[in-house]
Scaffold this active site. Structure first.
Site, short mmCIF file in Angstrom:
data_model
loop_
_atom_site.label_atom_id
_atom_site.label_comp_id
_atom_site.label_asym_id
_atom_site.label_seq_id
_atom_site.Cartn_x
_atom_site.Cartn_y
_atom_site.Cartn_z
N HIS A 71 16.06 1.23 -32.51
CA HIS A 71 15.71 1.89 -31.33
C HIS A 71 14.53 2.43 -31.96
CE1 HIS A 71 19.44 1.37 -29.59
NE2 HIS A 71 20.09 1.12 -30.90
N ASP B 269 15.63 6.94 -24.31
CA ASP B 269 16.23 5.69 -24.31
C ASP B 269 17.46 5.48 -23.43
OD1 ASP B 269 18.60 3.77 -26.19
OD2 ASP B 269 16.73 3.79 -27.63
#
Ligand code: UDP
Length: 452
Positions: free
Chosen positions: A22, A115
């Site tokens: 990520h 995110d």
């Protein structure tokens, strides 16, 4: 004459979910934003920040917030639930502290790019009146499947359910074994969509042509923009100076060992094998992979993380000397672009898939969980850049199966078509981020709204 006070650039705070897969995409996205005149601060958890192997030298500032587990992060928590709940509560609080700190130090934040795994960050952004942008690091297709689960339109099959077909407009038909696996933390994944309608921007690490069809089905209320692939510029358009690697490594790559070993191998002859930064493979599966690699006709370079090493069959390293190299972490991008590499055996984590697509490397997918089975389906059926293994009833991919898939890609007729398609996608990926490409234009559009 009074000098006009120089206006400071807009300031974006980026908040990746604390995992290598990520962080990499957001870090790369940060570099693109900086190149468009945006000031960027990237906030990692204290634990991630402490495990970064080098200080990334870049135009991005780094800050920290806390997930409540400053020593060991995720690994220190007793369960996924406990970790995620702590990330939400401690994360919200310390993120607010950080935004205040930046404000007080004369660097007020204008936009929070968070995110999708951390939807609570949107509430923090709202509280401070910031522009809210969610960034998804999984594919558009996979997110669209989860969105359909969130809406109650489909449910994901659980092990033991009767085989079924999932049909969603905009996506190919999915058989049970190809859908994203329902996880212990399915709530996290599904709840990503609980407040996405309130986000000002919805970014995907993909590019328009790669996911054209499903993009056309995304809810109109979302301001969806593709901004990928987020590989270092050096591997794509080469427009950003000195942008050669991700610059944050949580594991130590064996660069020199890998490169020296690859350098004397014939062109296109090596199989590169990696299952990413996170998953653990069962001992039985590990043995089958080892057997398949040993029996195939090709040299191979296999990344087996330290924590996985003990599952390698005894004597394996001795038996493969000359033909195979096992390392604990690799410079994956350098490897995928090395001329000796002909095929990538992968767990189909989305970054790995996107990297292979962008670099034109054919894949053999051995997906394990979460979005990987769905990514592998796209690799084979939609993008035509590889094949994937079907596990047996016990969920294991046999060595013989792996061996025959490698042969198919490396030597078979199908392999030729795959190589042509891979080369084609490579061009399209570069085009998307190059000047005037779809991703480049989307980033320009976003930057322009902040700059004016
Ligand atoms: N990676 C790497 N060296 C390795 C294995 C992986 O640099 O030996 C990088 C890879 O390039 C990718 C990321 O780690 O950017 C893995 O992300 P992915 O989504 O493929 O898998 P995850 O780790 O999330 O399962």
């Amino acid at each position: 004459m009074e000098l006009e006070k120089k206006k400071s650039p807009p300031h974006a705070l980026l908040l990746p979910y604390p995992a290598q897969g990520h962080i990499n995409p957001m870090l790369q996205f940060s570099k693109r934003l900086v190149s468009k005149g945006i000031k960027v601060t990237l906030a990692n958890t204290v634990c991630i920040s402490n495990s970064m192997l080098s200080d990334p030298k870049s135009l991005i500032s780094f800050e920290t917030y806390s997930d409540g587990f400053d020593q060991g992060g995720y690994a220190q928590a007793e369960s996924v639930d406990i970790y995620l709940s702590s990330l939400r509560t401690v994360g919200s609080r310390t993120l607010q502290d950080l935004i205040k700190k930046l404000d007080e130090s004369g660097n007020p934040v204008n936009v929070l790019i968070y995110d999708g795994f951390m939807p609570w960050a949107l509430d923090v952004a709202s509280k401070f009146g910031l522009v809210k942008a969610v960034f998804f690091t999984q594919s558009c297709a996979v997110n669209y499947i989860y969105y359909n689960v969130y809406k109650g339109l489909i449910s994901l099959p659980r092990p033991g359910d009767n085989p079924s077909i999932i049909s969603i407009p905009g996506l190919p038909l999915f058989r049970s074994w190809e859908t994203p696996a329902p996880l212990d933390y399915l709530d996290l994944i599904v709840n990503q969509f609980s407040n996405v309608d309130d986000a000002d921007w919805v970014f995907f690490n993909a590019f328009q042509k790669l996911e054209e069809e499903v993009l056309g089905y995304m809810p109109e209320i979302w301001k969806v923009r593709t901004v990928g692939p987020t590989l270092p510029s050096m591997y794509l358009d080469k427009r950003l100076e000195d942008d050669k690697d991700y610059a944050i490594n949580l594991f130590k790559p064996n660069d020199e060992v890998c490169m020296n070993w690859l350098n004397d191998k014939p062109s296109g002859s090596v199989i590169y094998v990696s299952f990413g930064s996170f998953i653990t493979v069962s001992a039985e599966q590990m043995e089958e992979i080892a057997q398949g690699l040993k029996d195939c006709n090709h040299n191979f370079l296999w990344v087996v993380r330290k924590s996985e090493e003990e599952k390698l069959p005894k004597n394996f390293i001795n038996e493969i000397s000359g033909k195979g190299l096992v390392v604990t972490w690799s410079p994956q991008l350098e490897i995928l672009t090395h001329k000796s590499v002909g095929c990538f055996v992968t767990h189909c984590g989305f970054n790995s898939v996107l990297e292979a697509i962008s670099l034109g490397v054919p894949m053999v997918g051995i997906p394990q969980w979460t979005d990987q089975p769905a990514n592998a389906k796209y690799v084979e059926d939609v993008w035509g850049v590889g094949v994937r293994a079907r596990p047996d009833d016990k969920g294991i991919v046999k060595g013989k199966v792996l061996q025959s898939l490698i042969t198919e890609v490396m030597e078979g007729e199908k392999g030729k078509t795959i190589k042509t398609r891979a080369a084609n996608w490579k061009n399209l990926a570069r085009e998307a981020v190059d000047e005037g490409g779809t991703s480049d234009s989307n980033i320009n559009e976003f930057a322009a709204t902040l700059l004016h």
